[in-house]
Design a protein around this motif. Sequence first.
Motif, PDB file in Angstrom:
ATOM      1  N   ASP A 490     -28.934 -35.011 -84.351  1.00 47.79           N
ATOM      2  CA  ASP A 490     -28.448 -35.072 -85.733  1.00 47.79           C
ATOM      3  C   ASP A 490     -26.971 -34.700 -85.806  1.00 47.79           C
ATOM      4  OD1 ASP A 490     -30.884 -35.862 -86.692  1.00 47.79           O
ATOM      5  OD2 ASP A 490     -31.541 -33.844 -87.246  1.00 47.79           O
ATOM      6  N   ALA A 491     -26.574 -33.731 -84.985  1.00 51.14           N
ATOM      7  CA  ALA A 491     -25.171 -33.287 -84.992  1.00 51.14           C
ATOM      8  C   ALA A 491     -24.242 -34.436 -84.619  1.00 51.14           C
ATOM      9  CB  ALA A 491     -24.979 -32.113 -84.028  1.00 51.14           C
ATOM     10  N   SER A 519     -28.804 -40.677 -74.735  1.00 53.73           N
ATOM     11  CA  SER A 519     -29.844 -40.262 -75.683  1.00 53.73           C
ATOM     12  C   SER A 519     -29.241 -39.750 -76.989  1.00 53.73           C
ATOM     13  CB  SER A 519     -30.730 -39.184 -75.060  1.00 53.73           C
ATOM     14  OG  SER A 519     -30.007 -37.974 -74.892  1.00 53.73           O
ATOM     15  N   LEU A 520     -28.025 -39.174 -76.905  1.00 58.62           N
ATOM     16  CA  LEU A 520     -27.386 -38.638 -78.105  1.00 58.62           C
ATOM     17  C   LEU A 520     -26.383 -39.608 -78.732  1.00 58.62           C
ATOM     18  CD1 LEU A 520     -26.667 -34.943 -76.985  1.00 58.62           C
ATOM     19  CD2 LEU A 520     -28.588 -35.812 -78.315  1.00 58.62           C
ATOM     20  N   VAL A 595     -20.081 -29.935 -87.476  1.00 56.72           N
ATOM     21  CA  VAL A 595     -19.770 -30.782 -88.628  1.00 56.72           C
ATOM     22  C   VAL A 595     -19.632 -29.940 -89.884  1.00 56.72           C
ATOM     23  CG1 VAL A 595     -20.584 -32.701 -90.053  1.00 56.72           C
ATOM     24  CG2 VAL A 595     -20.929 -32.762 -87.588  1.00 56.72           C
ATOM     25  N   THR A 596     -20.475 -28.908 -90.016  1.00 55.43           N
ATOM     26  CA  THR A 596     -20.376 -28.002 -91.165  1.00 55.43           C
ATOM     27  C   THR A 596     -18.998 -27.356 -91.218  1.00 55.43           C
ATOM     28  OG1 THR A 596     -22.744 -27.512 -91.011  1.00 55.43           O
ATOM     29  CG2 THR A 596     -21.407 -25.991 -92.296  1.00 55.43           C
ATOM     30  N   ALA A 597     -18.494 -26.917 -90.060  1.00 56.33           N
ATOM     31  CA  ALA A 597     -17.167 -26.287 -90.002  1.00 56.33           C
ATOM     32  C   ALA A 597     -16.078 -27.268 -90.424  1.00 56.33           C
ATOM     33  CB  ALA A 597     -16.901 -25.772 -88.589  1.00 56.33           C
ATOM     34  N   ILE A 598     -16.192 -28.512 -89.972  1.00 59.04           N
ATOM     35  CA  ILE A 598     -15.197 -29.537 -90.342  1.00 59.04           C
ATOM     36  C   ILE A 598     -15.254 -29.810 -91.841  1.00 59.04           C
ATOM     37  CG2 ILE A 598     -14.570 -31.970 -90.063  1.00 59.04           C
ATOM     38  CD1 ILE A 598     -15.507 -31.692 -87.119  1.00 59.04           C
ATOM     39  N   LYS A 599     -16.462 -29.901 -92.394  1.00 60.20           N
ATOM     40  CA  LYS A 599     -16.609 -30.131 -93.834  1.00 60.20           C
ATOM     41  C   LYS A 599     -16.004 -28.991 -94.646  1.00 60.20           C
ATOM     42  CE  LYS A 599     -20.768 -33.042 -93.797  1.00 60.20           C
ATOM     43  NZ  LYS A 599     -22.219 -33.109 -94.143  1.00 60.20           N
TER      44      LYS A 599
END
Length: 659
Positions: A490-491, A519-520, A595-599
């Motif tokens: 998901d990341a 796979s990712l 991604v949370t940190a970037i947001k």
Amino acid sequence: MSNNSPTEKIHDHCCSADGVGTHGKQGHDHDHAHDHAHGDHSNSSWLQHWKLLVALVMLVALLVLAYGFNIELPKRVGLVVNAVAFLLAGWSVLRLAYRKLLLGDIFNEFVLMSVATLGAFYIGEYTEGVAVMVFYSIGEWFQESAVKRAKASIKALLDIRPDHVTVVRDGSPTRMKPSDVSVGEIIQVKVGEKVGLDGVLISNMATFNSAALTGESMPQTKSSGETVLAGMINLERVIEIKVNALFKDSKLSRILEMVQDATARKSQTQLFISRFAKVYTPIVFFLALALILLPSFIVDGYVFDEWLYRGLVFLVISCPCALVVSIPLGYFGGIGLASRNGILFKGGNFLDVMSKIDTVVMDKTGTLTKGVFKVQRVESVSIHVDEFVRVVAALERASTHPISRAIVAFAGDIDTLKATDVRELAGMGLQGVVNGKVVRAGNLKLLSQYKIDFPSELANEVNSLVAIAIDNEYAGYIVVADEVKDDARDAVENMRAQNLHTVMLSGDKQSVVDQVAKSLRIDQAYGNLLPAEKVDKVQQLKKSGKRIAFVGDGINDAPVVALADVGIAMGGLGSDATIETADVVIQNDQPSKIVTAIKIGKITRDIVWQNIILAMAVKGLVLLLGAGGVANLWEAVIADVGVALLAILNAVRIQRKNV
């Protein structure tokens, strides 16, 4: 500065952007001293708020009499009533302006407001002078409240440090401060209590709430011998922990230091606004002076009081408070929002840089994978699979290699089986005797060395393969691999959704790296890399113009973390060296937090720039209207306080965001 008024405190803490995290690094004694001092301030703050309320009531009464009932007070009575209201609302501002002037600091908002309001009294505009000071002080009060709110989420980390711990000495429990406990001592933690020090669990099993440390609400279950961190809350039963770090060296104490240091590191935008305010304030002061005096040379029928009034309007609206307050407040909010999500930014400057990242480079082991080997597949050709695993585990128990530990853990109870004459075959594996049979376990080189035939397709296995021979006959194999973290897929998908280029660097063999990357769905993947070669790869990306965030957890990642535009460390299991070098620390080791940190960086940047544009646009418009004689003092103060409040409310929105 123990006698500072609330107005002075808001200026010191807010406009300087250095006042967040007032708890120092000396420990709880300092914290309690600060709390006591804060109690001393609360009475003066309460009194100042009541003075402001009385002044506001008096102002409203004067306006109702003048405009509602058309009653005009005698000039002397009006002067006295307005003067009382003015002093109630503005005494702290006047006092601070006086102190600043004594220090040679002429060009600041307090002097601007004092000159503007006293000038209004000079030309007989008493009520307008009172209104300017009352609304300005109300704005200051809102600023103080907003800054306290912004600090609250950061300071909340301090509340998770327990004041006392229970130490077991000579068989009896003793209550004492965490700072007085030595390494190696045993502490007892009751149900619902916070763990006070880092250590190793002695009790068989325990469940903890670690949300305060990691932002993750899911309880963690620990077994005997596993690490427990200060700040975790014991959920189920009384447990005992053996301390392995002093209070000042605990991960929690280091986290608090990082957060406190973060608030002192200003972003480029903050530094620009600070420099801008130092230049801007004297310029508008002299422009106001020119607006008052120059027309006397070029305007027929020049009236000093009329142009003085225009100059006062100019001064009021030019106050830079909306910018100087709301921008640090925005960064405080961003750091606070991140900390609530288990992410530590070591400064507002990294929020800025994070918002510009276009490439995320990640280590594999410990970052995208769990860093813990597990048995994935077992194949036995001669004996039952369960017995096969137990035999191999009996041999592997003699080794401390991660693959050996994974096989032993998979086998479970093997106490009835013993391996004798165990010896390591360098670069190939192990050999020993189990149940009277010679057992060899290792790579395919081992079987080739002893001329033992094995299926040719084993050579195509991507993951770590342990081939086994019993009495010189091929007996089967066990595949062991590192597991991909639950949220890794998901990341990476979220990174792609944000148009971020993804790269994986690893010291593992290329076939394993390619498998994980496929796979990712990672864009580029490089294996067989030494630490220096990881540095070379990042340097190549930077030369191509990429803005890079590197995410790693091992000590070998520290050089690359330092080189990247933003270095991100996985803080839960990561090495101390990497955490110290990193600019951002993800406490729960979840790659989705990247991604949370970037947001959060982008949210903070957007709101800060919204405030800058809003403040500059409104002030520019009203400055022109004031200079042209169109805007009056009422409109100036409403515009100034209004813009400041809008900017503050906009900055506070950061703290309420869900990311």
